[in-house]
Scaffold this motif. Structure first.
Motif, PDB file in Angstrom:
ATOM      1  N   LEU A   1     -44.156  41.149 139.942  1.00  0.00           N
ATOM      2  CA  LEU A   1     -45.428  41.688 140.415  1.00  0.00           C
ATOM      3  C   LEU A   1     -46.147  40.737 141.371  1.00  0.00           C
ATOM      4  CD1 LEU A   1     -46.760  43.296 137.102  1.00  0.00           C
ATOM      5  CD2 LEU A   1     -45.978  44.507 139.145  1.00  0.00           C
ATOM      6  N   VAL A   2     -46.128  39.436 141.067  1.00  0.00           N
ATOM      7  CA  VAL A   2     -46.886  38.508 141.905  1.00  0.00           C
ATOM      8  C   VAL A   2     -46.191  38.229 143.228  1.00  0.00           C
ATOM      9  CG1 VAL A   2     -48.002  37.395 139.950  1.00  0.00           C
ATOM     10  CG2 VAL A   2     -45.836  36.481 140.809  1.00  0.00           C
TER      11      VAL A   2
ATOM     12  N   GLU B   1     -51.455  46.179 136.350  1.00  0.00           N
ATOM     13  CA  GLU B   1     -50.079  46.010 135.871  1.00  0.00           C
ATOM     14  C   GLU B   1     -49.854  44.595 135.337  1.00  0.00           C
ATOM     15  OE1 GLU B   1     -46.848  47.779 138.203  1.00  0.00           O
ATOM     16  OE2 GLU B   1     -48.388  48.373 139.653  1.00  0.00           O
ATOM     17  N   LEU B   2     -50.441  43.603 135.999  1.00  0.00           N
ATOM     18  CA  LEU B   2     -50.300  42.215 135.556  1.00  0.00           C
ATOM     19  C   LEU B   2     -50.933  42.007 134.180  1.00  0.00           C
ATOM     20  CD1 LEU B   2     -50.936  40.129 138.797  1.00  0.00           C
ATOM     21  CD2 LEU B   2     -48.901  40.046 137.357  1.00  0.00           C
ATOM     22  N   GLN B   3     -52.109  42.621 133.977  1.00  0.00           N
ATOM     23  CA  GLN B   3     -52.780  42.482 132.683  1.00  0.00           C
ATOM     24  C   GLN B   3     -51.929  43.075 131.557  1.00  0.00           C
ATOM     25  OE1 GLN B   3     -56.424  44.415 133.820  1.00  0.00           O
ATOM     26  NE2 GLN B   3     -57.544  42.477 134.045  1.00  0.00           N
TER      27      GLN B   3
ATOM     28  N   ILE C   1     -43.879  39.899 135.325  1.00  0.00           N
ATOM     29  CA  ILE C   1     -44.998  39.180 135.960  1.00  0.00           C
ATOM     30  C   ILE C   1     -44.546  38.525 137.254  1.00  0.00           C
ATOM     31  CG2 ILE C   1     -46.561  37.211 135.707  1.00  0.00           C
ATOM     32  CD1 ILE C   1     -46.626  37.896 132.674  1.00  0.00           C
TER      33      ILE C   1
ATOM     34  N   TRP D   1     -53.440  34.472 144.992  1.00  0.00           N
ATOM     35  CA  TRP D   1     -52.129  35.082 144.757  1.00  0.00           C
ATOM     36  C   TRP D   1     -51.020  34.023 144.776  1.00  0.00           C
ATOM     37  CZ3 TRP D   1     -53.540  39.549 143.055  1.00  0.00           C
ATOM     38  CH2 TRP D   1     -52.580  40.467 142.663  1.00  0.00           C
TER      39      TRP D   1
ATOM     40  N   LEU E   1     -56.433  36.017 135.600  1.00  0.00           N
ATOM     41  CA  LEU E   1     -56.572  37.474 135.584  1.00  0.00           C
ATOM     42  C   LEU E   1     -57.978  37.880 135.171  1.00  0.00           C
ATOM     43  CD1 LEU E   1     -53.153  38.557 133.989  1.00  0.00           C
ATOM     44  CD2 LEU E   1     -53.793  38.466 136.401  1.00  0.00           C
TER      45      LEU E   1
ATOM     46  N   ALA F   1     -48.991  40.743 130.992  1.00  0.00           N
ATOM     47  CA  ALA F   1     -49.427  39.492 130.374  1.00  0.00           C
ATOM     48  C   ALA F   1     -49.613  39.659 128.863  1.00  0.00           C
ATOM     49  CB  ALA F   1     -50.722  39.005 131.020  1.00  0.00           C
TER      50      ALA F   1
ATOM     51  N   ALA G   1     -46.829  31.922 137.348  1.00  0.00           N
ATOM     52  CA  ALA G   1     -45.779  32.777 136.790  1.00  0.00           C
ATOM     53  C   ALA G   1     -44.459  32.034 136.697  1.00  0.00           C
ATOM     54  CB  ALA G   1     -45.626  34.037 137.648  1.00  0.00           C
TER      55      ALA G   1
ATOM     56  N   LEU H   1     -51.116  32.381 141.493  1.00  0.00           N
ATOM     57  CA  LEU H   1     -50.519  33.241 140.467  1.00  0.00           C
ATOM     58  C   LEU H   1     -48.992  33.155 140.485  1.00  0.00           C
ATOM     59  CD1 LEU H   1     -52.745  36.450 140.634  1.00  0.00           C
ATOM     60  CD2 LEU H   1     -52.417  34.981 138.643  1.00  0.00           C
TER      61      LEU H   1
ATOM     62  N   LEU I   1     -52.667  31.825 133.300  1.00  0.00           N
ATOM     63  CA  LEU I   1     -52.532  33.200 133.789  1.00  0.00           C
ATOM     64  C   LEU I   1     -53.655  34.076 133.252  1.00  0.00           C
ATOM     65  CD1 LEU I   1     -50.849  35.378 135.267  1.00  0.00           C
ATOM     66  CD2 LEU I   1     -49.652  35.744 133.103  1.00  0.00           C
TER      67      LEU I   1
END
Length: 774
Positions: free
Chosen positions: A772-773, A756-758, A769, A719, A738, A761, A726, A722, A734
């Motif tokens: 979210l991270v 959600e990240l996918q 992004i 994480w 993922l 992205a 980001a 990530l 990224l």
């Protein structure tokens, strides 16, 4: 068209300055040309005056000449006049042409984009003949010019740069300059550097456009300096306008070597007569560095580029002025009605008390011209030019039909045949003769190099063909030995096959080294980067060398330190070849003990790591003489004897060359009887930060099975990676991270975030992004 020029000295104590301004503008208003003009252009040149006073002058123009288009800038003077304060007011009345102003206040986020946008506006306008560009110095201003001229190749783009050098360094590239333009123009102050459009701007751009069907424009670029000596290559730069290395030497050492000039407070004055020149787009562009730093880097008022060829240049004062005089005579044949000169202040350093002569030459055909001195000149026409230095740019305007050429020049007096030749003329003749001979010698050397290169390529093609003819059947022999070893039940036959296979692999590696060496000599060797897994690389190394090490009773160990990423991006084939060479040499020269491959990873960015790799053995080591010979190979010394290039020598040579292509180099430590350690550092992109694990000297692969769980520690590290990816907006890294996480069983919260990240992205929504991270 008609042009008027005024110069008004200023001091804070001068109570009558405003009255003098009123008188000048009242006079311009009363001119008949003012009533008849279709357009009015006023150019203001300031020296040692603040933005507040410039704004007052701008308001006066609005009061008296509200139709006028106004642009201006601060000047840079290297002459005794540099201690004065003044404003120069130059007014041009155009009978038919149009004058328009484009401007940008502030520092553009993207100079290239702004140049393209403004250039497209200009290209869409009708009959634009010339564009005067004024900008406060910035390291990326060249990107603006490069894009502005696209589609405007037949528009004369000219102008000048205002501002001191300190503004030319990016915030990310701050460095303490040991010299600057302030030291040669003490009458100016940093706070007084600005350009003027509709208002004064501390940073920005003003572009004045001149258009009209009957408007004719002539532009001349005069340099005066001539290239001298050998070409040097810019091998390392700093930012847009700094040179770190010339021919891999600290840039400032060039002046120490050729001119005996040391970097001190007089640096600029000592080198101004010998600018560097660059041949760019068939246009000779000069560069004089007003600044240097303690690292030996030099900084310019224009852009420089890695790979460009530069030479020092020289000039003889009389010839220098004569070139300007000839250019002014050509301009007189054009019979300009208005004339604008942009003259580099460094020309004043060279000409000293004769600096005014250049302006006087042009005044004979346009006595009300405007001459402005900036920290750099701008000239672009039909694909030639750019941001200049040390130059004189003259741009003449004329409306209507062609007029008779002015006859203001007297025929030069011819010197008597037996008159003594001046020293400067003799020196110039000597330098030109030497330079011509050097050029001829260089051409001969280039021809020889071409023949040598052709010979190398022919040799490479022949030997590579032979190498393949040997390698292919040899590979078959190795495979047959392996089959015999597997299928035979007789121990002595299996032992023979094993020895044969080990020997065959050694020969095969030697052939590969020779082939790579020849490819490098012929210039055909290239890197091929891609994704690779570190565990697969280490497994292949173990499989390749374990047998030969085991046959000698040597331990082959792999030691990892820190979190070595599991998936990287680089040239796996070449990295494997490097390690095979180094490990193979270790096994070859070690009779007992061990050969240890050590890998330590150091994180250097959101998606980058630096691998510190070493190969240490307990072999025979090397004497000081052997180390000296090996160092010659590492330095790629051309005088290395052929006896040095044995199997090991070729392997080390190939290794060093590959590392140099990768931006690294090999270091060696060795003592006779105590073994050797060879090491290098290599930067690689990271596609997965999930680390390899090592337990009891055995590498455990991190297999990404669908049902495998991930530890809290690994999840926290992932994480964190990530978040950095980001922030850096590394799309490829990224996507890989993922995709990797989908192979693990994640906690409910992290699994939802992954979905959600996918989605974010796919849309490349970096704001989402980054949220979210967190």
């Amino acid at each position: 068209m008609i042009q008027y020029n005024y110069k008004l000295n200023w001091s804070a104590e001068d109570q009558g300055f405003e009255d003098k301004l009123n008188k000048i503008f009242q006079t311009l208003c009363m001119r008949p040309a003012s009533k008849q003009a279709n357009a009015i252009f006023i150019q203001l040149s300031f020296h040692n005056m603040g933005m507040g006073m410039a704004e007052k002058i701008r308001e006066k123009i609005r009061e008296f000449l509200p139709r006028a288009v106004v642009a201006g800038m601060t000047e840079m003077l290297f002459t005794p006049e540099g201690t004065t304060s003044y404003v120069r007011i130059n007014c041009s009345f155009f009978q038919n042409a149009k004058v328009r102003l484009l401007e940008y206040d502030g520092v553009p986020e993207n100079f290239g984009k702004l140049g393209l946008e403004m250039g497209q506006k200009v290209a869409a306008m009708q009959d634009v003949r010339a564009a005067m560009v004024m900008g406060v110095m910035a390291p990326k201003l060249s990107k603006f010019i490069d894009n502005f001229v696209v589609g405007n190749e037949n528009v004369v783009v000219f102008g000048a740069i205002a501002g001191m050098y300190e503004d030319a360094i990016d915030a990310a590239e701050e460095t303490a300059l040991s010299s600057s333009l302030f030291s040669v123009d003490p009458g100016n102050k940093e706070a007084n550097q600005f350009i003027l459009g509709s208002a004064p701007m501390a940073h920005g751009l003003a572009v004045v456009l001149f258009s009209g069907q009957k408007l004719s424009v002539r532009a001349d670029y005069t340099l005066g300096w001539k290239p001298l000596g050998k070409e040097m290559t810019i091998t390392e730069t700093m930012g847009q306008c700094g040179i770190s290395k010339l021919d891999d030497m600290p840039a400032v050492d060039i002046y120490r070597h050729y001119l005996k000039v040391v970097p001190d407070e007089n640096f600029l004055q000592n080198i101004a007569e010998f600018p560097m020149v660059i041949d760019r787009n068939d246009c000779l562009i000069a560069r004089v560095p007003p600044g240097f730093d303690e690292e030996g880097r030099i900084f310019f008022t224009g852009d420089v580029r890695v790979g460009e060829k530069v030479r020092l240049s020289y000039a003889v004062l009389e010839d220098f002025l004569h070139e300007t005089e000839l250019a002014s005579e050509k301009m007189s044949q054009f019979a300009p009605e208005a004339l604008f000169l942009n003259i580099c202040g460094s020309r004043g350093l060279f000409l000293q008390e004769k600096a005014q002569l250049e302006t006087i030459y042009y005044q004979r055909s346009a006595n009300q011209l405007n001459a402005c001195s900036g920290t750099g000149e701008i000239y672009c026409y039909q694909g030639h030019g750019g941001i200049l230095n040390c130059a004189l740019v003259a741009v003449g305007f004329r409306e209507g039909s062609s007029k008779s050429a002015l006859t203001v020049y007297d025929e030069p007096m011819e010197e008597a045949a037996n008159a003594p030749v001046r020293l400067s003329a003799r020196v110039a003749a000597f330098l030109e003769a030497v330079t011509k001979e050097l050029e001829e010698t260089n051409q001969e050397l280039r021809n020889m190099a071409t023949e040598t290169e052709k010979s190398s390529i022919d040799k490479y093609r022949f030997l590579s063909s032979v190498s393949r003819d040997i390698a292919e059947p040899l590979q078959t022999v190795i495979e047959m030995d392996l089959r015999v070893q597997r299928e035979s039940k007789e121990p002595h036959i299996r032992a023979y096959a094993k020895e044969s296979r080990i020997a065959g692999r050694k020969v095969y590696r030697v052939i590969q080294r020779i082939f790579d060496f020849l490819a490098m000599e012929a210039g055909h060797f290239k890197l091929n980067e891609g994704e690779y897994r570190m565990d697969h690389l280490l497994d292949s190394l173990r499989a390749e060398l374990a047998e030969s090490a085991g046959a000698k009773g040597i331990a082959l160990e792999f030691q990892l330190e820190g979190d070595v990423p599991s998936v990287l991006y680089g040239d796996e084939l070449r990295l494997r070849q490097l390690l095979i060479n180094l490990l193979g040499n270790g096994v070859k020269y070690t009779q007992q003990g061990s050969v240890v491959l050590g890998i330590k990873a150091e994180k250097t960015g959101a998606a980058e790591t630096e691998l510190h790799i070493s190969v240490k053995d307990t072999g025979i080591g090397m004497t000081e003489e052997q180390m000296a010979e090996l160092q010659k190979i590492l330095d790629m010394n051309v005088d290395v004897t052929n006896t040095t290039l044995n199997d090991t020598g070729i392997g080390i040579s190939v290794t060093q060359r590959i590392l140099k292509m990768m931006g690294s180099g090999l270091s060696i430590r060795s003592r006779l009887g105590e073994g050797s350690e060879l090491s290098f550092a290599l930067r690689q992109r990271v596609l997965s930060w999930i680390p390899l694990r090592q337990e009891a000297d055995n590498l455990e692969r991190v297999e990404q099975e669908e049902t495998e769980t991930i530890s809290p520690e690994e999840l926290a590290e992932t994480w964190e990676a990530l978040r950095e990816i980001a922030d850096a907006q590394e799309k490829e890294s990224l996507d890989y991270m993922l995709e990797t996480l989908t192979g693990y069983s994640l906690p409910e919260r992290e699994a939802a975030l992954l979905l959600e990240l996918q989605a974010a992205a796919k849309e490349e929504n970096w704001d989402l992004i980054q949220k979210l991270v967190q």
